[in-house]
Write a protein that holds these residues in place. Structure first.
Motif, PDB file in Angstrom:
ATOM      1  N   PHE A   1       1.131  58.677  -0.557  1.00 13.07           N
ATOM      2  CA  PHE A   1       1.258  58.268  -1.743  1.00 13.07           C
ATOM      3  C   PHE A   1       1.793  56.796  -1.813  1.00 13.07           C
ATOM      4  CE2 PHE A   1       3.792  57.274  -5.717  1.00 13.07           C
ATOM      5  CZ  PHE A   1       3.029  57.997  -6.622  1.00 13.07           C
ATOM      6  N   LEU A   2       2.709  56.544  -1.110  1.00 11.76           N
ATOM      7  CA  LEU A   2       3.214  55.208  -0.994  1.00 11.76           C
ATOM      8  C   LEU A   2       2.382  53.948  -0.336  1.00 11.76           C
ATOM      9  CD1 LEU A   2       7.058  55.300  -0.445  1.00 11.76           C
ATOM     10  CD2 LEU A   2       5.905  54.995  -2.658  1.00 11.76           C
ATOM     11  N   LEU A   3       1.471  54.662   0.678  1.00 11.89           N
ATOM     12  CA  LEU A   3       0.545  53.917   1.470  1.00 11.89           C
ATOM     13  C   LEU A   3      -0.640  53.294   0.497  1.00 11.89           C
ATOM     14  CD1 LEU A   3      -0.363  52.769   4.155  1.00 11.89           C
ATOM     15  CD2 LEU A   3      -1.742  54.848   4.518  1.00 11.89           C
ATOM     16  N   LEU A   4      -1.120  54.245  -0.451  1.00 14.85           N
ATOM     17  CA  LEU A   4      -2.051  54.165  -1.431  1.00 14.85           C
ATOM     18  C   LEU A   4      -1.564  53.310  -2.265  1.00 14.85           C
ATOM     19  CD1 LEU A   4      -3.453  57.807  -1.967  1.00 14.85           C
ATOM     20  CD2 LEU A   4      -4.876  55.678  -0.521  1.00 14.85           C
ATOM     21  N   ILE A   5      -0.461  53.364  -2.777  1.00 12.18           N
ATOM     22  CA  ILE A   5       0.188  52.337  -3.811  1.00 12.18           C
ATOM     23  C   ILE A   5       0.148  50.937  -3.292  1.00 12.18           C
ATOM     24  CG2 ILE A   5       2.169  51.818  -5.039  1.00 12.18           C
ATOM     25  CD1 ILE A   5       0.624  54.021  -6.483  1.00 12.18           C
ATOM     26  N   ALA A   6       0.417  51.042  -1.995  1.00  9.39           N
ATOM     27  CA  ALA A   6       0.634  49.671  -1.287  1.00  9.39           C
ATOM     28  C   ALA A   6      -0.735  48.712  -1.159  1.00  9.39           C
ATOM     29  CB  ALA A   6       1.326  49.763   0.017  1.00  9.39           C
ATOM     30  N   PHE A   7      -1.762  49.461  -0.837  1.00  3.61           N
ATOM     31  CA  PHE A   7      -2.929  48.713  -1.029  1.00  3.61           C
ATOM     32  C   PHE A   7      -3.607  48.362  -2.325  1.00  3.61           C
ATOM     33  CE2 PHE A   7      -3.132  50.312   3.377  1.00  3.61           C
ATOM     34  CZ  PHE A   7      -3.911  49.511   3.870  1.00  3.61           C
ATOM     35  N   PHE A   8      -3.346  49.435  -3.071  1.00  3.76           N
ATOM     36  CA  PHE A   8      -3.656  49.238  -4.611  1.00  3.76           C
ATOM     37  C   PHE A   8      -2.866  47.918  -5.270  1.00  3.76           C
ATOM     38  CE2 PHE A   8      -2.225  49.994  -9.000  1.00  3.76           C
ATOM     39  CZ  PHE A   8      -3.449  50.256  -9.612  1.00  3.76           C
ATOM     40  N   SER A   9      -1.820  47.770  -5.024  1.00  2.00           N
ATOM     41  CA  SER A   9      -0.978  46.617  -5.642  1.00  2.00           C
ATOM     42  C   SER A   9      -1.322  45.363  -5.010  1.00  2.00           C
ATOM     43  CB  SER A   9       0.606  46.953  -5.507  1.00  2.00           C
ATOM     44  OG  SER A   9       0.963  48.173  -6.074  1.00  2.00           O
ATOM     45  N   PHE A  10      -1.379  45.286  -3.784  1.00  2.00           N
ATOM     46  CA  PHE A  10      -1.956  44.106  -3.010  1.00  2.00           C
ATOM     47  C   PHE A  10      -3.068  43.704  -3.387  1.00  2.00           C
ATOM     48  CE2 PHE A  10      -3.378  41.653   0.843  1.00  2.00           C
ATOM     49  CZ  PHE A  10      -2.368  40.509   0.554  1.00  2.00           C
ATOM     50  N   TYR A  11      -4.097  44.551  -3.678  1.00  3.93           N
ATOM     51  CA  TYR A  11      -5.386  44.096  -3.883  1.00  3.93           C
ATOM     52  C   TYR A  11      -5.364  43.434  -5.248  1.00  3.93           C
ATOM     53  CZ  TYR A  11     -10.082  44.088  -5.895  1.00  3.93           C
ATOM     54  OH  TYR A  11     -10.979  43.257  -6.496  1.00  3.93           O
ATOM     55  N   LEU A  12      -4.493  43.708  -6.443  1.00  3.73           N
ATOM     56  CA  LEU A  12      -4.501  43.170  -7.614  1.00  3.73           C
ATOM     57  C   LEU A  12      -3.906  41.672  -7.454  1.00  3.73           C
ATOM     58  CD1 LEU A  12      -2.700  46.024  -9.462  1.00  3.73           C
ATOM     59  CD2 LEU A  12      -5.174  45.410  -9.612  1.00  3.73           C
ATOM     60  N   VAL A  13      -3.101  41.481  -6.438  1.00  2.00           N
ATOM     61  CA  VAL A  13      -2.632  40.060  -6.609  1.00  2.00           C
ATOM     62  C   VAL A  13      -3.370  39.234  -5.660  1.00  2.00           C
ATOM     63  CG1 VAL A  13      -0.674  38.836  -5.435  1.00  2.00           C
ATOM     64  CG2 VAL A  13      -0.195  41.094  -6.555  1.00  2.00           C
ATOM     65  N   PHE A  14      -4.156  39.858  -4.811  1.00  4.89           N
ATOM     66  CA  PHE A  14      -4.861  39.024  -3.798  1.00  4.89           C
ATOM     67  C   PHE A  14      -6.336  38.599  -4.582  1.00  4.89           C
ATOM     68  CE2 PHE A  14      -8.805  38.742  -1.036  1.00  4.89           C
ATOM     69  CZ  PHE A  14      -8.344  37.969  -0.194  1.00  4.89           C
ATOM     70  N   ALA A  15      -6.915  39.885  -5.236  1.00  2.26           N
ATOM     71  CA  ALA A  15      -7.961  39.315  -6.243  1.00  2.26           C
ATOM     72  C   ALA A  15      -7.641  38.315  -7.231  1.00  2.26           C
ATOM     73  CB  ALA A  15      -8.645  40.630  -6.678  1.00  2.26           C
ATOM     74  N   GLY A  16      -6.793  38.283  -7.733  1.00  2.00           N
ATOM     75  CA  GLY A  16      -5.959  37.395  -8.698  1.00  2.00           C
ATOM     76  C   GLY A  16      -6.008  36.046  -8.213  1.00  2.00           C
ATOM     77  N   TRP A  17      -5.501  36.006  -6.896  1.00  2.41           N
ATOM     78  CA  TRP A  17      -5.538  34.601  -6.338  1.00  2.41           C
ATOM     79  C   TRP A  17      -6.836  34.225  -6.135  1.00  2.41           C
ATOM     80  CZ3 TRP A  17      -6.497  33.624  -1.047  1.00  2.41           C
ATOM     81  CH2 TRP A  17      -5.900  32.417  -0.684  1.00  2.41           C
ATOM     82  N   ARG A  18      -7.572  34.858  -5.665  1.00  2.00           N
ATOM     83  CA  ARG A  18      -8.881  34.489  -5.167  1.00  2.00           C
ATOM     84  C   ARG A  18      -9.654  34.040  -6.394  1.00  2.00           C
ATOM     85  NH1 ARG A  18     -10.848  32.637  -1.199  1.00  2.00           N
ATOM     86  NH2 ARG A  18     -13.019  33.459  -1.514  1.00  2.00           N
ATOM     87  N   PHE A  19      -9.519  34.719  -7.527  1.00  2.00           N
ATOM     88  CA  PHE A  19     -10.236  34.345  -8.948  1.00  2.00           C
ATOM     89  C   PHE A  19      -9.727  32.901  -9.188  1.00  2.00           C
ATOM     90  CE2 PHE A  19     -11.747  38.738  -9.404  1.00  2.00           C
ATOM     91  CZ  PHE A  19     -12.921  38.532  -9.476  1.00  2.00           C
ATOM     92  N   ALA A  20      -8.287  32.519  -9.042  1.00  4.78           N
ATOM     93  CA  ALA A  20      -7.697  31.305  -9.278  1.00  4.78           C
ATOM     94  C   ALA A  20      -8.379  30.321  -8.582  1.00  4.78           C
ATOM     95  CB  ALA A  20      -6.552  31.367  -9.620  1.00  4.78           C
ATOM     96  N   ARG A  21      -8.758  30.594  -7.125  1.00  3.87           N
ATOM     97  CA  ARG A  21      -8.919  29.463  -6.287  1.00  3.87           C
ATOM     98  C   ARG A  21     -10.640  29.098  -6.278  1.00  3.87           C
ATOM     99  NH1 ARG A  21      -5.725  26.557  -3.390  1.00  3.87           N
ATOM    100  NH2 ARG A  21      -6.828  26.683  -1.464  1.00  3.87           N
ATOM    101  N   ASN A  22     -11.324  30.369  -6.625  1.00  2.15           N
ATOM    102  CA  ASN A  22     -12.827  30.052  -6.274  1.00  2.15           C
ATOM    103  C   ASN A  22     -13.330  29.895  -7.770  1.00  2.15           C
ATOM    104  OD1 ASN A  22     -15.563  30.363  -5.816  1.00  2.15           O
ATOM    105  ND2 ASN A  22     -15.406  32.704  -5.232  1.00  2.15           N
ATOM    106  N   ARG A  23     -13.641  28.570  -7.840  1.00  2.07           N
ATOM    107  CA  ARG A  23     -14.131  28.154  -9.254  1.00  2.07           C
ATOM    108  C   ARG A  23     -15.455  28.096  -9.599  1.00  2.07           C
ATOM    109  NH1 ARG A  23     -10.479  25.018 -12.106  1.00  2.07           N
ATOM    110  NH2 ARG A  23      -8.303  24.608 -10.874  1.00  2.07           N
ATOM    111  N   ARG A  24     -16.271  28.359  -8.022  1.00  2.39           N
ATOM    112  CA  ARG A  24     -17.754  28.282  -8.411  1.00  2.39           C
ATOM    113  C   ARG A  24     -18.107  29.783  -8.583  1.00  2.39           C
ATOM    114  NH1 ARG A  24     -19.638  25.719  -2.891  1.00  2.39           N
ATOM    115  NH2 ARG A  24     -21.710  26.153  -3.962  1.00  2.39           N
ATOM    116  N   GLY A  25     -17.334  30.699  -8.313  1.00  4.68           N
ATOM    117  CA  GLY A  25     -17.837  32.016  -8.629  1.00  4.68           C
ATOM    118  C   GLY A  25     -18.609  32.649  -7.630  1.00  4.68           C
ATOM    119  N   HIS A  26     -18.702  32.002  -6.292  1.00  4.61           N
ATOM    120  CA  HIS A  26     -19.408  32.517  -5.244  1.00  4.61           C
ATOM    121  C   HIS A  26     -18.451  33.311  -4.368  1.00  4.61           C
ATOM    122  CE1 HIS A  26     -22.591  29.134  -5.628  1.00  4.61           C
ATOM    123  NE2 HIS A  26     -22.689  29.806  -6.723  1.00  4.61           N
ATOM    124  N   ALA A  27     -18.664  34.724  -4.488  1.00  8.98           N
ATOM    125  CA  ALA A  27     -17.699  35.558  -3.586  1.00  8.98           C
ATOM    126  C   ALA A  27     -18.009  35.230  -1.849  1.00  8.98           C
ATOM    127  CB  ALA A  27     -17.963  37.004  -4.020  1.00  8.98           C
ATOM    128  N   GLY A  28     -17.113  35.407  -1.234  1.00  6.70           N
ATOM    129  CA  GLY A  28     -17.041  35.197   0.055  1.00  6.70           C
ATOM    130  C   GLY A  28     -16.958  36.699   0.797  1.00  6.70           C
TER     131      GLY A  28
END
Length: 214
Positions: free
Chosen positions: A63-90
């Motif tokens: 349960f907690l392992l799945l929650i950990a990956f779930f939560s971290f993705y949200l922050v990581f993806a949010g950070w990547r969208f802030a940084r990637n102004r061109r919209g080209h996914a790596g």
């Protein structure tokens, strides 16, 4: 001893993330304090994730392992969208999105396991599975169509970061408040804050439309 140290660092990272999230929400986007607090928030949530994984493994908690990956993705993806102004996914964006979708599927399966075992937390897993699949799929579509630019990019940034904030608030609530059934504490922040995310997305879209028309 190892678990105690990891837990202390985990809690510390969560506290830093919670304060930084509040500052980021209350300050104007693009401003100095918003950017700085956003970075601190991302660092705090990274610490939470890095400590949550071994804690979940040591405690044999799927349960907690799945929650950990779930939560971290949200922050990581949010950070990547802030940084990637061109919209080209790596490659890292596609890998993260794939992991999020896989996590959502895993949550769905585990929800079934919990339901069969009579564990009320199947409700939490079901709700989070739906969110994980929805956000992961949406982000994947934005990556594929290269639509994450301008207002859309900001909207994806806000959506993921605020969803990550929900995860942070949820952790605090679950630790400090007991509810019956227990899944109420897990999904209450989602119910309360999600309308705010929708409102903020609409506001950002209107601002960018007005800017293009000016």
């Amino acid at each position: 001893m190892l678990s105690a140290v990891l837990l202390a660092v985990h809690i510390g990272g969560g506290c830093v993330a919670l304060v930084a999230a509040a500052i980021a929400v209350l300050t104007g986007k693009g401003r100095k304090w918003h950017i700085l607090s956003g970075r601190v928030y991302a660092i705090g949530m990274t610490v939470v994730f890095v400590t949550a994984v071994p804690l979940a493994l040591l405690g044999a908690s799927v349960f907690l392992l799945l929650i950990a990956f779930f939560s971290f993705y949200l922050v990581f993806a949010g950070w990547r969208f802030a940084r990637n102004r061109r919209g080209h996914a790596g490659a890292v964006d596609w890998a993260a999105t794939a992991i999020m979708v896989a996590t959502g599927l895993g949550m769905g399966v585990y929800a079934g396991v919990l339901a069969l075992a009579g564990d009320a937390q199947w409700v939490t897993m079901t709700v989070f599975a739906g969110i994980a699949l929805a956000l992961g799929t949406a982000d994947g579509l934005y990556h594929g169509l290269r639509r994450a630019t301008g207002g859309r990019r900001i909207a994806r940034h806000l959506t993921n970061m605020l969803a990550g904030t929900i995860a942070t608030v949820t952790a605090v609530l679950v630790v400090n408040v007991e509810t019956d059934p227990p899944w109420i504490a897990w999904i209450l922040p989602t119910i309360v804050i999600t309308p705010f995310i929708v409102w903020w997305n609409i506001r950002v879209a209107r601002q960018y439309r007005a800017g293009r028309q000016a």
